[in-house]
Design an enzyme around this catalytic site. Structure first.
Site, PDB file in Angstrom:
ATOM      1  N   HIS A  32      -6.254  -3.853  -0.158  1.00 26.95           N
ATOM      2  CA  HIS A  32      -6.213  -2.777  -1.155  1.00 26.95           C
ATOM      3  C   HIS A  32      -6.571  -3.305  -2.543  1.00 26.95           C
ATOM      4  CE1 HIS A  32      -4.844   0.691   1.138  1.00 26.95           C
ATOM      5  NE2 HIS A  32      -4.113  -0.147   1.846  1.00 26.95           N
ATOM      6  N   SER A  86       0.801  -1.226   0.000  1.00 31.18           N
ATOM      7  CA  SER A  86       0.000   0.000   0.000  1.00 31.18           C
ATOM      8  C   SER A  86       0.831   1.273   0.000  1.00 31.18           C
ATOM      9  CB  SER A  86      -0.947  -0.004   1.199  1.00 31.18           C
ATOM     10  OG  SER A  86      -0.204  -0.051   2.396  1.00 31.18           O
ATOM     11  N   LYS A 133     -12.371  -0.392   3.422  1.00 34.14           N
ATOM     12  CA  LYS A 133     -11.773   0.320   2.290  1.00 34.14           C
ATOM     13  C   LYS A 133     -12.791   0.395   1.141  1.00 34.14           C
ATOM     14  CE  LYS A 133      -7.078  -0.091   3.858  1.00 34.14           C
ATOM     15  NZ  LYS A 133      -6.398  -1.196   4.557  1.00 34.14           N
TER      16      LYS A 133
END
Ligand SMILES: *Cc1c(COP(=O)(O)O)cnc(C)c1O
Length: 398
Positions: free
Chosen positions: A215, A187, A244
């Site tokens: 992610h 990330s 997320k």
């Protein structure tokens, strides 16, 4: 006891003096492409380039409606861990939905992916086993590994020769089980793990593969099924988050084969000793998967924004890390410069955060931007204009 905490004060002073102090801004609107932020007693609207809100679902009316309905139907919270009286029909529905979406037999929920990673290793791996971890893996993986008794091996980030060396070492040491673990996307850099090669090596040495896809789930690969789907492989264990792309609220999960998930339900400590997720969050997560699975339009907008920002920023002379992920780091090297740049960009209406040691290596400070489907091309242009203005002021670009 006036001096009871004086050594802590000294430690804090060191952090300040090294320009490593992190501050937090107060957002007073929903998380979105534009956010209202408190600034010197008033509110500022700024374009947001630092949320993990990849698909723009954090303020999605469908998710909010699902959460409202679950609040009405199921109440605020479970007031129990899952195995005592904390399991609702919604929890079971979400676990089945995750498993189905990611192509695994079963899935299990945690309060956060930090907990999923904290609780996944210890039940699976004892002192006869080995875990082989990429050097840049997320802090929660590092902590989870610390909590298990397996022999620990580490390989240099993305270095397949080194991974093979560690696999050989674990095999020659007579390991019973070997688990290779990697982030699907690193990330800080926006780099993808080399999952095709990692899977092949894991197979060669009869090892399991675990991928933390925080992610990626929802926006990478076909229908957003993540980095294994992008690489055309199957990972034995996936961990992921609802904090997320999938709505940005909270909650984590493990998706894996039935026996692995069953073992987690019996033995994983963050699961056994922590409260069940609130039903409203669970209902919103189910809705988020539905939207993500069908969300080619959202993924297209996200990728177009990332492409546009990359192209424009590269033209202006900033140093970007290359890549295809909507994480786009602007490299500035010095921590102070990253801090100053972020402060000035905020004054120009662009919300970004400087990243520096210890989150990234010394001398590799950066502003990590993250694109979102919530942004329009005009928002990206506005951000680029601000970057150019501040970049010139600070002598970063000519
Ligand atoms: C964000 C993140 C986590 C933690 O997820 P939470 O659900 O917020 O605890 C774990 N691993 C990786 C790679 C992440 O990016």
């Amino acid at each position: 006891m006036p001096d009871a905490f004086s050594d802590i004060a000294a430690e804090l002073e060191q952090i300040r003096n090294a320009n490593l102090w992190k501050t937090e801004r107060n957002i007073i609107s929903p998380q979105a492409g534009y956010v209202k932020v408190e600034a010197q007693g008033s509110a500022r609207e700024v374009v947001n380039l630092c949320a993990n809100n990849y698909l723009g679902l954090a303020d999605h009316p469908g998710l909010i409606a699902a959460a409202h309905k679950a609040l009405d139907d199921h109440g605020l919270g479970m007031a129990s861990v899952r195995f005592i009286c904390g399991t609702s029909d919604l929890h079971k529905k979400l676990e089945a939905r995750i498993a189905n979406y990611l192509g695994h037999e079963d899935a299990i929920l945690f309060a956060a992916c930090f907990d999923a990673n904290g609780g996944v290793f210890e039940p699976l791996l004892g002192d006869r086993d080995a875990v082989i971890s990429d050097q840049l893996n997320h802090a929660s993986i590092i902590d989870g590994i610390r909590l298990c008794k397996a022999v620990r091996y580490r390989f240099a980030n993305g270095d397949m020769k080194d991974l093979e060396k560690q696999l050989q070492a674990a095999r020659s040491a007579g390991a019973r089980r070997i688990l290779v673990v990697t982030d699907g996307v690193f990330s800080m850099d926006g780099y993808f793990a080399r999952l095709g090669e990692i899977r092949a090596l894991a197979d060669l040495y009869d090892a399991w593969l675990m991928v933390d896809d925080c992610h990626a789930t929802g926006f990478i690969g076909a229908q957003g099924r993540g980095t294994p789907s992008r690489a055309g492989i199957h990972a034995d264990i996936i961990t992921g988050t609802f904090g997320k792309a999938l709505g940005g609220s909270a909650g984590g999960f493990i998706a894996a084969a039935g026996p692995v998930v069953d073992l987690m339900r019996q033995r994983s400590r963050p699961y056994l000793f922590s409260n069940a997720l609130p039903p409203a969050i669970v209902a919103a997560a189910i809705k988020a998967i539905d939207i993500a699975e069908a969300g080619n339009d959202l993924r297209q907008r996200l990728n177009a924004n990332a492409q546009h920002f990359r192209t424009e920023m590269t033209k202006t002379g900033f140093s970007l890390l290359p890549g295809e992920h909507p994480i786009i780091p602007i490299m500035l090297e010095k921590a102070e410069l990253a801090q100053e740049m972020a402060t000035r960009l905020f004054d120009e209406g662009v919300y970004v955060t400087g990243f520096f040691y210890p989150v990234v290596p010394q001398g590799k400070a950066r502003i990590r931007t993250q694109m979102s489907a919530a942004l329009s091309p005009a928002d990206i242009d506005r951000a680029v204009t601000a970057f150019v203005k501040v970049g010139k002021q600070l002598g970063i670009i000519a």
